[in-house]
Design a protein around this motif. Sequence first.
Motif, PDB file in Angstrom:
ATOM      1  N   SER A  25      45.084 -23.496  64.250  1.00  0.00           N
ATOM      2  CA  SER A  25      46.260 -23.880  65.021  1.00  0.00           C
ATOM      3  C   SER A  25      46.938 -25.099  64.404  1.00  0.00           C
ATOM      4  N   LYS A  26      48.278 -25.135  64.545  1.00  0.00           N
ATOM      5  CA  LYS A  26      49.026 -26.254  63.941  1.00  0.00           C
ATOM      6  C   LYS A  26      48.653 -27.585  64.570  1.00  0.00           C
ATOM      7  N   SER A  27      48.142 -27.519  65.802  1.00  0.00           N
ATOM      8  CA  SER A  27      47.801 -28.773  66.475  1.00  0.00           C
ATOM      9  C   SER A  27      46.476 -29.344  65.974  1.00  0.00           C
ATOM     10  N   GLN A  28      45.788 -28.597  65.100  1.00  0.00           N
ATOM     11  CA  GLN A  28      44.475 -29.074  64.655  1.00  0.00           C
ATOM     12  C   GLN A  28      44.509 -29.507  63.196  1.00  0.00           C
ATOM     13  N   ASP A  29      43.523 -30.289  62.855  1.00  0.00           N
ATOM     14  CA  ASP A  29      43.398 -30.762  61.485  1.00  0.00           C
ATOM     15  C   ASP A  29      42.709 -29.671  60.644  1.00  0.00           C
ATOM     16  N   PRO A  30      43.438 -29.084  59.673  1.00  0.00           N
ATOM     17  CA  PRO A  30      42.856 -27.973  58.905  1.00  0.00           C
ATOM     18  C   PRO A  30      41.595 -28.355  58.135  1.00  0.00           C
ATOM     19  N   ALA A  31      41.380 -29.617  57.921  1.00  0.00           N
ATOM     20  CA  ALA A  31      40.164 -30.015  57.212  1.00  0.00           C
ATOM     21  C   ALA A  31      38.936 -29.867  58.112  1.00  0.00           C
ATOM     22  N   LYS A  32      39.186 -29.943  59.422  1.00  0.00           N
ATOM     23  CA  LYS A  32      38.043 -29.883  60.343  1.00  0.00           C
ATOM     24  C   LYS A  32      37.893 -28.517  61.006  1.00  0.00           C
ATOM     25  N   VAL A  33      39.029 -27.902  61.342  1.00  0.00           N
ATOM     26  CA  VAL A  33      38.983 -26.630  62.063  1.00  0.00           C
ATOM     27  C   VAL A  33      39.367 -25.510  61.111  1.00  0.00           C
ATOM     28  N   GLN A  34      38.566 -24.445  61.121  1.00  0.00           N
ATOM     29  CA  GLN A  34      38.918 -23.291  60.314  1.00  0.00           C
ATOM     30  C   GLN A  34      39.246 -22.126  61.224  1.00  0.00           C
ATOM     31  N   GLY A  35      39.878 -21.129  60.639  1.00  0.00           N
ATOM     32  CA  GLY A  35      40.131 -19.918  61.404  1.00  0.00           C
ATOM     33  C   GLY A  35      38.817 -19.312  61.853  1.00  0.00           C
ATOM     34  N   TYR A  36      38.863 -18.538  62.932  1.00  0.00           N
ATOM     35  CA  TYR A  36      37.637 -17.975  63.479  1.00  0.00           C
ATOM     36  C   TYR A  36      37.536 -16.517  63.085  1.00  0.00           C
ATOM     37  N   GLY A  37      36.355 -16.054  62.870  1.00  0.00           N
ATOM     38  CA  GLY A  37      36.170 -14.646  62.591  1.00  0.00           C
ATOM     39  C   GLY A  37      34.726 -14.264  62.820  1.00  0.00           C
ATOM     40  N   ILE A  38      34.485 -13.116  63.462  1.00  0.00           N
ATOM     41  CA  ILE A  38      33.122 -12.610  63.535  1.00  0.00           C
ATOM     42  C   ILE A  38      33.144 -11.143  63.179  1.00  0.00           C
ATOM     43  N   ALA A  39      32.004 -10.528  63.226  1.00  0.00           N
ATOM     44  CA  ALA A  39      31.879  -9.124  62.850  1.00  0.00           C
ATOM     45  C   ALA A  39      32.519  -8.261  63.925  1.00  0.00           C
ATOM     46  N   ASP A  40      33.844  -8.209  63.937  1.00  0.00           N
ATOM     47  CA  ASP A  40      34.570  -7.553  65.030  1.00  0.00           C
ATOM     48  C   ASP A  40      34.883  -6.094  64.727  1.00  0.00           C
ATOM     49  N   TRP A  41      34.297  -5.546  63.649  1.00  0.00           N
ATOM     50  CA  TRP A  41      34.710  -4.214  63.202  1.00  0.00           C
ATOM     51  C   TRP A  41      34.540  -3.153  64.277  1.00  0.00           C
ATOM     52  N   GLY A  42      33.507  -3.316  65.097  1.00  0.00           N
ATOM     53  CA  GLY A  42      33.156  -2.269  66.048  1.00  0.00           C
ATOM     54  C   GLY A  42      34.192  -2.023  67.124  1.00  0.00           C
ATOM     55  N   TRP A  43      34.955  -3.048  67.537  1.00  0.00           N
ATOM     56  CA  TRP A  43      35.879  -2.835  68.663  1.00  0.00           C
ATOM     57  C   TRP A  43      37.334  -2.940  68.239  1.00  0.00           C
ATOM     58  N   ARG A  44      37.594  -2.872  66.965  1.00  0.00           N
ATOM     59  CA  ARG A  44      38.976  -3.020  66.513  1.00  0.00           C
ATOM     60  C   ARG A  44      39.885  -1.969  67.110  1.00  0.00           C
ATOM     61  N   TYR A  45      41.052  -2.411  67.550  1.00  0.00           N
ATOM     62  CA  TYR A  45      42.026  -1.507  68.135  1.00  0.00           C
ATOM     63  C   TYR A  45      43.381  -1.902  67.574  1.00  0.00           C
ATOM     64  N   LYS A  46      43.942  -1.011  66.785  1.00  0.00           N
ATOM     65  CA  LYS A  46      45.108  -1.333  65.968  1.00  0.00           C
ATOM     66  C   LYS A  46      46.244  -2.035  66.735  1.00  0.00           C
ATOM     67  N   PRO A  47      46.652  -1.514  67.910  1.00  0.00           N
ATOM     68  CA  PRO A  47      47.793  -2.172  68.584  1.00  0.00           C
ATOM     69  C   PRO A  47      47.536  -3.626  68.954  1.00  0.00           C
ATOM     70  N   LEU A  48      46.281  -4.009  69.097  1.00  0.00           N
ATOM     71  CA  LEU A  48      46.001  -5.395  69.473  1.00  0.00           C
ATOM     72  C   LEU A  48      45.719  -6.286  68.270  1.00  0.00           C
ATOM     73  N   MET A  49      45.559  -5.668  67.111  1.00  0.00           N
ATOM     74  CA  MET A  49      45.175  -6.460  65.947  1.00  0.00           C
ATOM     75  C   MET A  49      46.342  -7.298  65.432  1.00  0.00           C
TER      76      MET A  49
ATOM     77  N   LEU B 126      49.682 -17.960  68.006  1.00  0.00           N
ATOM     78  CA  LEU B 126      50.396 -16.691  67.923  1.00  0.00           C
ATOM     79  C   LEU B 126      51.821 -16.961  67.467  1.00  0.00           C
ATOM     80  N   ILE B 127      52.310 -16.160  66.551  1.00  0.00           N
ATOM     81  CA  ILE B 127      53.718 -16.274  66.164  1.00  0.00           C
ATOM     82  C   ILE B 127      54.333 -14.882  66.115  1.00  0.00           C
ATOM     83  N   ASN B 128      55.617 -14.810  65.851  1.00  0.00           N
ATOM     84  CA  ASN B 128      56.340 -13.533  65.795  1.00  0.00           C
ATOM     85  C   ASN B 128      56.072 -12.690  67.036  1.00  0.00           C
ATOM     86  N   ASP B 129      56.290 -13.242  68.212  1.00  0.00           N
ATOM     87  CA  ASP B 129      56.053 -12.523  69.469  1.00  0.00           C
ATOM     88  C   ASP B 129      54.627 -12.004  69.569  1.00  0.00           C
ATOM     89  N   GLY B 130      53.720 -12.738  69.014  1.00  0.00           N
ATOM     90  CA  GLY B 130      52.319 -12.345  69.161  1.00  0.00           C
ATOM     91  C   GLY B 130      51.854 -11.283  68.186  1.00  0.00           C
TER      92      GLY B 130
END
Lengths: 524, 296
Positions: A401-425, A390-394
């Motif tokens: 994450s900066k602590s991980q090797d970008p070659a091995k770890v990728q960003g995470y994402g799943i089909a989250d469309w159903g519960w999206r809530y703008k203030p938390l995005m 998290l950056i910019n106050d979340g």
Amino acid sequence: MKRKLGAVLATALFAAAALSGCGGNDEAKPEASASGKSDGKQDAVASAGPDTSKPVELVWYLLGDANKDTPKVMEEFNKMLKKDLNATVKLNFTTWNDWQTKYNLLLTAGEKIDMIFASSWAGFFKYAKQGAFLDLTPLLPKYAPQVQKQVPEQDWSDVTIGGKIYAVPNTNPEYTPDGIVYREDWRKELNLPEIKDLASIEAYMDGIKKNKPGVIPINGSAWNEISTLFMAYHDFHTIGGESGVIVSKSYDTPRDIVAYPFTPEYEAWVKKMKEWADKGYWSKNTLSSKQEAGDLIKAGTGAIYWRNPPGASGFITDMQKQNPKVEIGYFPFTRLHNYAMPTMAIANGMAIPKSAANPERSLMVLEKIRTDPKYYNLITYGIEGYHYDLINDGKNIVTPSKSQDPAKVQGYGIADWGWRYKPLMKSGVGGWDGLDKLNEEFAKISKPDIFSPISMDYDPVKTEYAAVNQVKDQYGKPLMMGLVPNVDEAIKTYRDKLKAAGIDKVLDYVKQQATAYYDEKGIK
Amino acid sequence: MKRKKDLSTVSFIAIAYGTLSLLAILCLLPFWLIVSGSFTAENEIIGEGFKIWPKELSIDAYKAVFTNPEQILRAYWVTIWITAAGTFLGLFLTSMAGYVLARKDFKYRNAVSFFMYFTTLFSGGLIPWYILIVKYLSWKDSYLAMLVPGLLSAWNIILMKNFMKSIPDSIIESARIDGANDFTIYSRLILPLSTPGLATIGLFLALGYWNDWFTANIFITTESKYPLQFFLYKILANAAVLRTDIAANLSAVNFKAPAETLKMAVAVVVTGPIVLLYPFVQKYFVKGLTIGAVKG
């Protein structure tokens, strides 16, 4: 002799039994068992308070594919959930293979599912009307009171059918108008006018065609680019989804519904398209081409590609990574008529099937996700310090994450469309910053979507509807792409074929449905 | 002894070989395009299309396939396991059923045959089938759902029965006189004599299991249980969705259009082994099929 007769009789009996068994199963079984069980359950739920003493495993279905880290993330998620609500969630995914068939099976077979992704484009209205979803109206105040307040009134009305709420829509005003990405660097290099209307698009394509040998302005499949431009240019709106030929003629006159191939606008347009095609703005085999125009921009042989703003954002970010020298511009077609419509709230949402074993606990989990950033971030963005920081106050995240090797770890994402809530995005950093600007632009000229909620159930005119679509594919598409030798003749044939296919019957039906909707909602 | 060939024989041979070679090339060309496509650089395919021989060899697609080798290897393992178990069990059950129906001293064989034959005419449809497996058998997300439904088919049983009918009754009788019981006759005499039939049906079964993606599609929800074909099909389906209107409703964050060459590479990885199986069973194949196909 007698024995033989007996055997035959026995076989016949067997067969009859088997047949009737099958037949009965086919229709009666799922309906009866599904509705019967859930009715009883609903009463029980209404009288009991939020009691979490019984541990439950909830089965949730999402449309799309799992991430390879989903099991890991869900393990964490369930640990927290177990402590707070004495529940665990098992996420299942339909995958994109034949998801319509699978949806149908899941919802008609009465399988035990506690929550499922629902959407206007995934048959929400059809299934709700058929009674596949549970009426959430009495459950919401008890089990998801905060969510009930979170979702704006307008959005609730999107999911209300006959006074009953059938889903929890996502809360994320989104704009997905049509538009194009194009080679801005080439436009500057060739001194072509800035793209702001149809004439400048034409000038751009002309300049590219003349000065860039080997480049076809809209290379590959150009159908989306041209057909959406046509609709936006004339401010036509398809009614009842499924990009058919029946449109409302303007946002200001939504009740003026016609079949566009019969309009003078269409006649003038296809004549222009014939000119464009002859000038070679797209290739002769564009309709059979399976190649995305965007891939050919990447290969350096194309210049225009149809995308909605989020899609454009992804495309541009990708391009910046692959080839930083190329500058890509974006032109949303909303600028042709100066208003933007947000997508309906139920473009994405979560619903509870009738067969759910624990609807109340499911709602409580959904409430947790939509109100507690800890839950929301985990299930949506993965594990903090691994998948993201998290950056910019979340407000933003970086992946991984900066602590991980970008070659091995990728960003995470799943089909989250159903519960999206703008203030938390959160939005990622390092991407294209144009999307936020576009969304600001759209918000200023936003008008509510009055076309998409008219959900069409084409059953009564099924045959005609199929025939019309067939004719559209066969005669309408080449005409739209200017690929016919004689336009006037082709228009006449197209119109005759449409008439023969029963376009009038479909048109009347759509008009009737649309009028009913406008009357209900008080739209002039 | 060497016979002199006259002109007509020579020309016949020339024409025959020529035609066959041409046909063979026509059949092999698509396969070759897949193979060469998988070794082509991505931009070359997008820009210039598929070519017989790529300008520049590239193994990027294979690297991409095997960056996450566990997934592919696991899918391989699932497919091989299901195919082996399904073929073995299926052959056992089919040959048992076929043998029983072929024995003339089984009184109700016509009635039973008819009952089986009957199922080929009518089927309950997708939804009842789904309900049976999910609700009554609780095989959702279980290997059983992929294995069991394919084990027996009426068509295979009829084929087997007809094949076994061609084995003379006198063999069975003589074995009986020598004191063999039914199981000995089945395992020691009938099975070895039915090798062509077994090979044919075994190949049918193996192909069926190897190529089956549909049952996994509707019944399997855990990614680690996906068979190979479904794995491939999933990659293609993701690409297809990106081209539809639906993509307009989704923010495309989790989507990555699969590369053309990746598709080809996966196709090669998937089809490879089963293609290699053919030469070994092919010699039985023609024989088994022609004998079995004569209805009696």
